[in-house]
Structures are given as structure tokens and as C-alpha cells.
Design a protein around this motif. Structure first.
Motif, short mmCIF file in Angstrom:
data_model
loop_
_atom_site.label_atom_id
_atom_site.label_comp_id
_atom_site.label_asym_id
_atom_site.label_seq_id
_atom_site.Cartn_x
_atom_site.Cartn_y
_atom_site.Cartn_z
N LYS B 606 0.84 -1.21 0.00
CA LYS B 606 0.00 0.00 0.00
C LYS B 606 0.88 1.25 0.00
CE LYS B 606 -4.07 -1.85 0.01
NZ LYS B 606 -4.82 -1.77 -1.25
N GLU B 607 2.04 1.14 0.63
CA GLU B 607 2.93 2.29 0.69
C GLU B 607 3.39 2.70 -0.72
OE1 GLU B 607 3.23 -0.39 2.73
OE2 GLU B 607 2.31 0.71 4.39
N ILE B 608 3.71 1.69 -1.51
CA ILE B 608 4.16 2.01 -2.88
C ILE B 608 3.00 2.61 -3.68
CG2 ILE B 608 5.07 1.08 -5.04
CD1 ILE B 608 6.61 -0.99 -3.39
N GLU B 609 1.82 2.05 -3.51
CA GLU B 609 0.65 2.61 -4.21
C GLU B 609 0.49 4.09 -3.84
OE1 GLU B 609 -2.91 0.42 -3.39
OE2 GLU B 609 -2.05 -1.49 -4.06
N ALA B 610 0.64 4.36 -2.56
CA ALA B 610 0.48 5.75 -2.09
C ALA B 610 1.58 6.65 -2.64
CB ALA B 610 0.49 5.78 -0.56
N LYS B 611 2.79 6.11 -2.74
CA LYS B 611 3.90 6.91 -3.27
C LYS B 611 3.66 7.26 -4.74
CE LYS B 611 8.25 5.75 -2.16
NZ LYS B 611 9.38 4.84 -1.87
N VAL B 612 3.10 6.31 -5.48
CA VAL B 612 2.81 6.57 -6.89
C VAL B 612 1.76 7.68 -7.01
CG1 VAL B 612 1.81 5.60 -9.01
CG2 VAL B 612 3.47 4.26 -7.68
N ALA B 613 0.70 7.53 -6.25
CA ALA B 613 -0.38 8.54 -6.31
C ALA B 613 0.14 9.91 -5.90
CB ALA B 613 -1.54 8.11 -5.41
N LYS B 614 0.95 9.92 -4.85
CA LYS B 614 1.49 11.18 -4.36
C LYS B 614 2.45 11.80 -5.38
CE LYS B 614 2.22 14.32 -1.22
NZ LYS B 614 1.17 15.31 -0.99
N GLY B 615 3.27 10.93 -6.00
CA GLY B 615 4.22 11.42 -6.99
C GLY B 615 3.51 12.11 -8.15
N ILE B 616 2.40 11.52 -8.59
CA ILE B 616 1.65 12.11 -9.70
C ILE B 616 1.00 13.42 -9.26
CG2 ILE B 616 -0.38 11.77 -11.17
CD1 ILE B 616 0.39 8.75 -11.18
N LYS B 627 -7.30 7.38 -9.48
CA LYS B 627 -8.33 6.82 -8.61
C LYS B 627 -7.81 5.53 -7.97
CE LYS B 627 -13.18 5.55 -8.50
NZ LYS B 627 -14.38 5.28 -9.29
N ASN B 628 -7.12 4.75 -8.75
CA ASN B 628 -6.53 3.53 -8.23
C ASN B 628 -5.13 3.35 -8.79
OD1 ASN B 628 -8.78 2.25 -6.72
ND2 ASN B 628 -9.77 2.22 -8.74
N VAL B 629 -4.28 2.77 -7.99
CA VAL B 629 -2.96 2.35 -8.47
C VAL B 629 -2.91 0.83 -8.33
CG1 VAL B 629 -0.46 2.46 -8.11
CG2 VAL B 629 -1.86 4.51 -7.76
N TRP B 630 -2.71 0.18 -9.45
CA TRP B 630 -2.66 -1.28 -9.44
C TRP B 630 -1.22 -1.73 -9.65
CZ3 TRP B 630 -7.07 -2.80 -7.62
CH2 TRP B 630 -8.25 -2.12 -7.95
N ILE B 631 -0.69 -2.43 -8.66
CA ILE B 631 0.67 -2.97 -8.82
C ILE B 631 0.51 -4.39 -9.37
CG2 ILE B 631 2.79 -3.62 -7.64
CD1 ILE B 631 2.17 -1.44 -5.57
N VAL B 632 1.00 -4.57 -10.57
CA VAL B 632 0.81 -5.86 -11.25
C VAL B 632 2.16 -6.52 -11.48
CG1 VAL B 632 -1.35 -5.20 -12.36
CG2 VAL B 632 0.80 -4.69 -13.51
N ALA B 633 2.10 -7.83 -11.70
CA ALA B 633 3.35 -8.57 -11.88
C ALA B 633 4.05 -8.18 -13.17
CB ALA B 633 3.04 -10.07 -11.87
N ASP B 634 3.27 -7.91 -14.19
CA ASP B 634 3.84 -7.52 -15.48
C ASP B 634 2.73 -6.83 -16.27
OD1 ASP B 634 5.59 -7.20 -17.56
OD2 ASP B 634 5.63 -9.32 -18.15
N MET B 635 3.13 -6.12 -17.32
CA MET B 635 2.15 -5.46 -18.19
C MET B 635 1.89 -6.34 -19.41
SD MET B 635 1.66 -2.40 -16.90
CE MET B 635 2.47 -1.22 -15.82
N PRO B 636 0.67 -6.32 -19.92
CA PRO B 636 0.47 -7.01 -21.21
C PRO B 636 1.22 -6.27 -22.30
CG PRO B 636 -1.54 -5.88 -20.51
CD PRO B 636 -0.54 -5.68 -19.42
#
Lengths: 106, 705
Positions: B606-616, B627-636
Motif C-alpha cells: 500500500k505504501e508504494i501505491e500511495a507513493k505513486v499517487a502522491k508522486g503524480i 483513482k486507483n494504483v494497481w501494482i501488477v506482476a507484469d504489463m500485457p
């Protein structure tokens, strides 16, 4: 806009070309070549992340050159890194903020 | 690395949202008094009622072997033909016709990167001989004939315009690949254009180093061979004739030094081939695309007319100017505004080999002072770099520009003002030009002696160009509405590219399909050109370009560039890759959802999700907070590594992600879908069923990347 992005792709590729000339180790040379191809083929919107990865790669290569006691290589690599960073910031690919503190072990 | 001066970088999204209207700057009387276009009647001559015949004014700048019978042939839209029936030779127009009066005038002044090296001045007479001798070599040694293609992989050396004009003399189609590109990129373009001859160089200077360039030819040929295509000959210019600057061995029977072979062709004169106006002059490949490269095919008569006309009226080039376009000929800017436009007008064009800041950021201004440059032309990235590294350097040198150009991307008003005040010393007019590789020449700009300048805006459409902004439904976005939309050009113009080499369907689909009113129509009014850029039209008729339309998520009327969102996300240390997608939202229209993949060794939190949102939020603004940050294993991703945003946009919106068979990792789609949709259901965050139009928008997201 698109025209400029093509120019940015070209310049980033050219800097990575300088890096390719510098890096001869079989372990690292393919990484540089791969990243350069990615830059040339990736959508222009991905340039920022590629520039960041290029800086990280140069960072790693600098550390390797220090480990090997190769001051000449270090100086040249650091110069390429500085060139890339300045260009990236001026092109809006990178932000001009202080580098973050790395975690222990990184 | 040391932290340099703190400077606020304005993102595309911020440009779109936050730029305020700027004050006007007016051209000085001294400039107006000498300008090629100082009478506002020019607008009257080029108004729509006089279209297409108005472009005769541009074509009349050239020397024609045979006059055309049809100015614009619209019988096969959108494959427009200009000046049909006319015949001319581009090389003759750029060189031969100037010899009678200006044979000893410099055509090109080449400045090598090493500052101690001598500047090379090439007169029109000398250029004539070099071109003729190389044309003879191409024709007789390489057996090239009209319509064949030749690929160049050349840096910024005089041999590049010599090679271009030699091809033009023969009616051979040239295709220059930017010298900084890898051999692999060159190889792909060789295959696409089916070039039998590669023209390259042994080495060139960049940042004080002599770069081994010939080795890239070997790589290019290996890539081409892998795709089943072989080159007949590789012609190698040597930067210093007689000295070889590469470690790459010459291949017997394939590789030839130009300075050796050309001795057989000394003093040979090749008659310029009289070409139909609509014959292709060159291909210019655009980079950064996935799949097959996109070779923009430019014509002889229409293109040359257009670059001559815009060089005269917008670059305000006079025959006695010393004009310096500080770009690379490997890009369309260099083709149009270093070589073809300036030389067609018989002026002196400066070329510089190296990087702008070598050995220091005073270098461009020393060159300008030494050569007496009157007219200067460069890109905002270079301007920012020169400002950042040497903000006070211009004042140290005694040059005086009368005219300056900025090209290719929006320039921040703050940077524009530095360019005007410090580089231009408050004396020069600035044209802020908007156009694209596909367009041949400028589409948007102020007329420098007539229109006031407005920092951050390119100005109105250039004369003979009738731009319009459409929304997604094809409705006109009115001037002064403050709304951004898709900038289109309603009419054909002589500089527009003819097609994508070998891919006519892609040409129609990419540039004309979106707003075509009737595919059966032969009326040009039904075929607006879709530029793939977003723009805002102010009440005064000035356009502000805001980025590619397929990069934008529209949140409550704020156009947020996906590039900027993603760039902001990857400033978070743990993030390796990021992709921003739009999600339909009842309140704000669209909101951003951000997908990120982490670097090895990091674990989602959750901390990384918050850092991404805050960074933006920090870098772009609160409106951009995802609205949401999804941390995924890989991108399609596709096999070439392109992130398929439409797939994840479909997942976020609970719509069909579309065809995933071309993905390199199709298995990741189910995994992401399970992760994201399960979580959204648990949060009660499932969007309502999308309308057909919304579903289409999501499906189309990122498709043009």
C-alpha cells in the motif's frame, strides 16, 4: 509534437550509441544494445521510462568500473550519464529533482 | 550525479490545462521593412476562395521544365496530386539555376565539431561539381535509375546534402536514416524501402569523440539479411579522404570508399532528369512505431514548392542571408529547412556536425558570431538545454539575429521569453512553428512581419492552410471555447506526403479515416487531414498545440497526458514501468487508473501505491491523482515490448479487452483481470455498463501508439 518525439528518440539512441562504444564487457554490452533497440522501437510515450533505465544502467556500469579500478572508464561513463541527464531534463523526459536515497544493498 | 539548478518543468498536461493567455510581442520595424511578406494582402491571396490556385505563387518560385495543367488532382482521394503535368528537377532548382548569378556564393557552410578544425565553405559552383560527380557514380557505378531507392545512414556532413541532391538529380528516391540511430534501425528501413545501395560514413565527431559509424552498416546489413534482403553495394564516405576512421573491415566487392571510386567520375556532368511533379523525391521514416516502419513519401513538385514558399514567407529567407537551422538533416526539419527550402531560394545554409553544447554552451553563439548568422532555427529542447547550461552565454558574443524559429513542440512562455530576450537580444522576431514529418513544411505559424507573437502559441494556420479543431464526434470546437480537441487540416496542400511507402491502407486509416465524411467523395472538403495532435484555439485565432490526442485522459475537462502521468509514476524508486488508462466516471467523465510493475526485489505494498499517487499529484497536480494504483506482476505487451493500454483499459472498465493473441504474454491478462476486478467488486467500484461510444473509446485507447 510527433516530429519532436522522433527527434528525442534519435538523440536518446545516439547517447546510447556513445555508451555502446564505451561498454565492451560481454556481460553489459547486450544490455545497452537491447535498451537502445527498445528506445528506437518503443512508443514515444515510453521515452521517459527508457531514459530512467538508461541512467540506472549507466549508474551500474559506473559502479562496475570503480570496482575494477578503471578510473578512465568511470569518467567517460559519468560524462555520458551527465549528458543523458541534462538532455532528458531539457526534453521533459526526466524531472530535475535530487536523486532518491537508495536502499541498503542497492 | 550532482543536482543541477532547480527548474520547474512544465508537462504537456500542465501546458494543456494551466497555460494562461500570454501578452503579444510585436515585430520590430527594422524587420518589417525588409520582410518578404509585409503586406497583409498575402492572406487574401491565399484565402479559401482562391484555393488551390493560390499555391501557384509557391510553385512560381521554382524553375519548371514544363508547366502543369492541373494544380490539384482530387480524383483519387486522399492521394492528392499537385501540379499535374508539370516537370522539374529538384537538384536543378537548388543548385544549377543559381550558377549564372551566384556561382561563387557559399551554398553550404559546414562547421565540424572540433573547434580547431577549419570550417568548410562550399560554393554553389563547388556543390554543383560534387553533386554531378557523385550522381555519375550512382548512375554508372551503382547502376541506379529513376525511381530506385537509396538509403543513407549519414551524420551531419556536407556529403549528406551532396548525396541527397545527387539522387534528386537522377530522380532516385533517397531515404536518410538519422545518423545517431543504430545499424538495426537502418537495416529495417533498408528492407522496407528495398534499397539496393547504402551510403554511409566511416566516422564522425560527437561530444569530442570520433564515433565509429561504418560498423553500423555491418549491423544494418546483417539485420536486412536476416529478413531476406541483401544490399548490392555499400558506399563509404570518409570524413578525411584517405584516412579510415573505422575499425570495421571493408568487405571486398561490397564496400567501396567514395573518395577512391569517384576519381573515375571527376568533372563528369550528369544532366538533371526532368521529373513529373508528382514523382517521389524522398522517403522519411518516422521512428518509434511498432511493426513495419512508416516511410513518409514526399513528392518533387508539391514538396519543393511548399518548402520554398514557406522558407520565403515564414523563415523570411533572402538570398543574402546566412541561415542556420540547428537541426539534423536526418529529420524532416533538416530536409525541408536546411537543404531543400534554403537552397531553392539560393541562400547560404549553415550545417553543424556536433552536439550543441560541445565543448561548452557558448559554442552556438561563437559560430553565429563568426559566420554572421542572420537567421536561427532550433527546437525547444535545444533552447532549454542552452538556457540551462549557459543562460548568460549569448550576451558574450556579438552576433545579431533578425529572425528565429522554434519548431516541433510547445515552448513554455518562460523559455520563449529567454529565447527572445537573451538569444535574440530583443531584436529578432520568433516564429513558433507547428508541423509534422508527414506535412513537408509548416502548418501553423505567425507571419513574422505581420502577426504579433504570443509565447506558447504557434499562431494561426499558415497561408493556404485551413485548420479546424474537431471533437471526437466530428463537431467543430469553436475558437475561444477553451476546449481542446483534435486539430485537423481541412484542405490538401502541396507539401503533404503522398502516402506511406508500400502501405496505402495505413495512410488512409491513420490520417483520413477518422473524419472522412464520405469515402466515395472526390471532393477534398470531405477529407480532412487528422494530424493526431490535440490543440486549443484561442479567440484571436492562435492555436496552442497540446500533444498527441491518443495520449490524453480527459478528467473533468482537464486533458492529462498519459506520458506525463507515466513519467511521474516512474520517478518512484520502486517502479519499473507504468501505464495510465482512463476509467469512465459518473462525476468527472473520466478518471485515471495507473498500472505499475515494480523493479526486481520489491514487493507490492500500500505504501508504494500511495507513493505513486502522491508522486503524480506532486508533479502534475491534484486533478491527476489516480483513482486507483494497481501494482501488477507484469504489463500485457506486444512482442516488441509495447504496453497494450487498451487491454488494461478494458479490464479497468469491465469491458472486452479485445484481441490478445498478438501479446507476448497473453497469460498475464487473466491474472490482472482477476486481481483488479475482484478488488473493484469488493470495493463496490464497478463502473456502470458503458455506452457503445464509451466502449469504443476505451477499446481505441492507445491504438495509435
Amino acid at each position: 509534437m510527433a516530429m519532436t518525439r522522433h527527434y528525442l528518440i534519435g538523440e536518446l539512441s545516439a547517447v546510447l550509441g556513445e555508451l555502446q562504444e564505451e561498454v565492451t564487457s560481454p556481460a553489459s554490452a547486450p544490455d545497452v544494445a537491447r535498451l537502445r533497440r527498445e528506445v528506437e522501437a518503443a512508443p514515444p510515450t515510453a521515452l521517459g521510462s527508457r531514459a530512467t533505465r538508461a541512467l540506472e544502467l549507466i549508474d551500474r556500469l559506473c559502479r562496475e568500473s570503480l570496482d575494477q579500478g578503471d578510473a578512465t572508464a568511470f569518467t567517460r561513463l559519468a560524462g555520458i550519464g551527465a549528458e543523458l541527464r541534462t538532455f532528458g531534463v531539457c526534453a521533459g523526459m526526466l524531472t530535475d529533482t535530487p536523486p532518491r536515497r537508495r536502499r541498503a544493498g542497492h | 550525479m550532482a543536482v543541477e539548478q532547480q527548474e520547474v518543468q512544465v508537462s504537456e498536461a500542465q501546458i494543456a490545462v494551466h497555460w494562461r493567455e500570454e501578452e503579444y510581442y510585436y515585430p520590430p520595424a527594422k524587420f518589417i521593412g525588409q520582410a518578404n511578406a509585409s503586406d497583409p494582402a498575402i492572406r487574401e491571396r491565399f484565402r479559401e476562395q482562391n484555393f488551390p490556385e493560390c499555391f501557384k505563387e509557391y510553385a512560381d518560385l521554382l524553375t519548371w521544365d514544363k508547366y502543369w495543367h492541373t494544380t490539384l488532382d482530387t480524383s483519387n482521394p486522399p492521394f492528392w496530386k499537385w501540379f499535374v503535368g508539370g516537370r522539374l528537377n529538384a537538384c536543378y532548382n537548388c543548385v544549377d539555376r543559381h550558377l549564372a548569378t551566384d556561382r561563387n556564393k557559399p551554398a553550404l557552410i559546414w562547421v565540424p565539431e572540433p573547434e580547431a578544425a577549419a570550417t568548410e565553405v562550399i560554393t554553389y559552383q563547388e556543390l554543383y561539381w560534387r553533386i554531378n560527380e557523385f550522381a555519375a557514380l550512382l548512375r554508372d557505378f551503382c547502376e541506379l535509375k529513376t525511381g530506385d531507392r537509396v538509403t543513407f545512414h549519414l551524420p551531419m556532413v556536407p556529403d549528406l546534402p551532396v548525396s541527397m541532391l545527387a539522387c534528386a538529380r537522377l530522380g532516385v528516391i533517397h531515404s536518410e536514416v538519422f545518423g545517431g540511430f543504430s545499424g538495426a534501425a537502418c537495416g529495417e528501413r533498408i528492407v522496407d524501402s528495398q534499397s539496393r545501395i547504402l551510403v554511409t560514413m566511416d566516422g564522425y565527431y560527437r561530444n569530442g569523440e570520433l564515433i565509429d559509424h561504418k560498423s553500423k552498416a555491418d549491423e544494418a546489413l546483417a539485420v536486412a539479411k536476416k529478413q531476406g534482403f541483401e544490399i548490392d553495394k555499400v558506399l563509404v564516405w570518409r570524413r578525411q579522404p584517405g584516412q579510415y576512421a573505422s575499425k570495421s573491415p571493408m568487405v571486398e566487392g561490397r564496400d567501396f570508399f567514395v573518395d577512391e571510386v569517384i576519381t573515375d567520375y571527376r568533372r563528369r556532368v550528369v544532366e538533371p532528369v526532368s521529373m513529373p511533379a508528382e514523382a517521389p523525391l524522398f522517403l522519411m521514416y518516422t521512428s518509434g512505431t511498432t511493426g513495419r516502419p512508416k516511410g513518409c513519401q514526399h513528392s518533387t513538385g508539391g514538396y519543393l514548392s511548399y518548402v520554398a514558399g514557406t522558407s520565403k514567407y515564414y523563415q523570411d529567407i533572402h538570398p543574402d542571408d546566412t541561415y542556420w537551422c540547428f537541426a539534423d538533416i536526418g529529420w524532416i526539419t533538416g530536409h525541408s529547412y536546411i537543404v531543400y527550402g534554403p537552397l531553392a531560394l539560393g541562400t547560404t545554409s549553415v550545417m553543424y556536425e556536433g552536439v550543441p553544447t560541445y565543448p561548452d554552451p557558448g559554442r552556438p553563439w561563437r559560430i553565429a558570431e563568426r559566420l554572421g548568422v542572420t537567421t536561427f532555427h532550433t527546437a525547444p529542447t535545444t533552447i532549454r538545454m542552452l538556457r540551462k547550461l549557459g543562460p548568460d552565454e549569448p550576451a558574450k558574443y556579438g552576433y545579431h539575429f533578425k529572425h528565429m524559429t522554434t519548431v516541433g513542440e510547445p515552448i513554455e512562455p518562460e523559455v520563449w521569453r529567454w529565447y527572445h530576450k537573451v538569444v535574440g537580444k530583443g531584436e529578432a522576431v520568433i516564429v513558433d512553428t507547428w508541423w509534422q514529418t508527414e506535412n513537408g513544411g509548416f502548418l501553423g505559424s505567425t507571419l513574422p512581419a505581420i502577426d504579433p507573437m504570443k509565447p506558447g502559441s504557434c499562431g494561426p494556420g499558415v497561408v493556404g492552410i485551413y485548420p479546424v479543431i474537431y471533437d471526437e464526434k466530428g463537431e467543430v470546437v469553436e475558437a475561444g471555447s477553451g476546449r481542446a480537441g483534435n486539430i485537423c487540416i481541412r484542405n490538401p496542400w502541396p507539401g503533404i506526403f503522398q502516402t506511406i511507402w508500400g502501405q496505402p491502407e495505413r495512410f488512409v486509416d491513420t490520417y483520413y479515416k477518422k473524419y472522412c465524411r464520405n469515402p466515395e467523395s472526390k471532393d477534398w472538403h470531405d477529407w480532412p487531414y487528422f494530424a493526431n495532435d490535440g490543440a486549443v484555439l484561442a479567440a484571436d485565432g492562435y492555436f496552442r498545440i497540446v500533444g498527441r490526442v491518443d495520449d490524453v485522459v480527459n478528467v473533468a475537462g482537464h486533458r492529462l497526458g498519459t506520458k506525463e502521468l507515466e513519467s511521474a509514476a516512474i520517478t518512484v524508486e520502486e517502479v519499473a514501468e507504468a501505464a495510465a488508462v482512463p476509467v469512465v466516471d459518473e462525476l468527472r467523465g473520466r478518471v485515471v487508473e495507473m498500472y505499475v510493475a515494480l523493479k526486481p526485489g520489491y514487493v507490492a505494498s500500500k505504501e508504494i501505491e500511495a507513493k505513486v499517487a502522491k508522486g503524480i499529484e506532486t508533479q502534475i497536480g491534484k486533478i491527476a491523482r489516480p483513482k486507483n494504483v494497481w501494482i501488477v506482476a507484469d504489463m500485457p505487451k506486444t512482442r516488441s515490448g509495447k504496453i497494450m493500454r487498451r487491454v488494461i483499459a478494458g479490464i479497468s472498465n469491465f469491458t472486452d479487452p479485445g484481441d490478445i493473441t498478438t501479446l507476448a504474454n497473453p497469460e498475464i491478462v487473466a491474472s490482472i483481470k482477476e486481481q483488479v476486478q475482484t478488488e473493484k467488486r469488493a470495493r463496490g467500484d464497478v463502473p456502470r455498463e458503458l455506452t457503445a461510444q464509451e466502449a469504443e473509446e476505451i477499446k481505441a485507447f492507445g491504438k495509435n501508439e
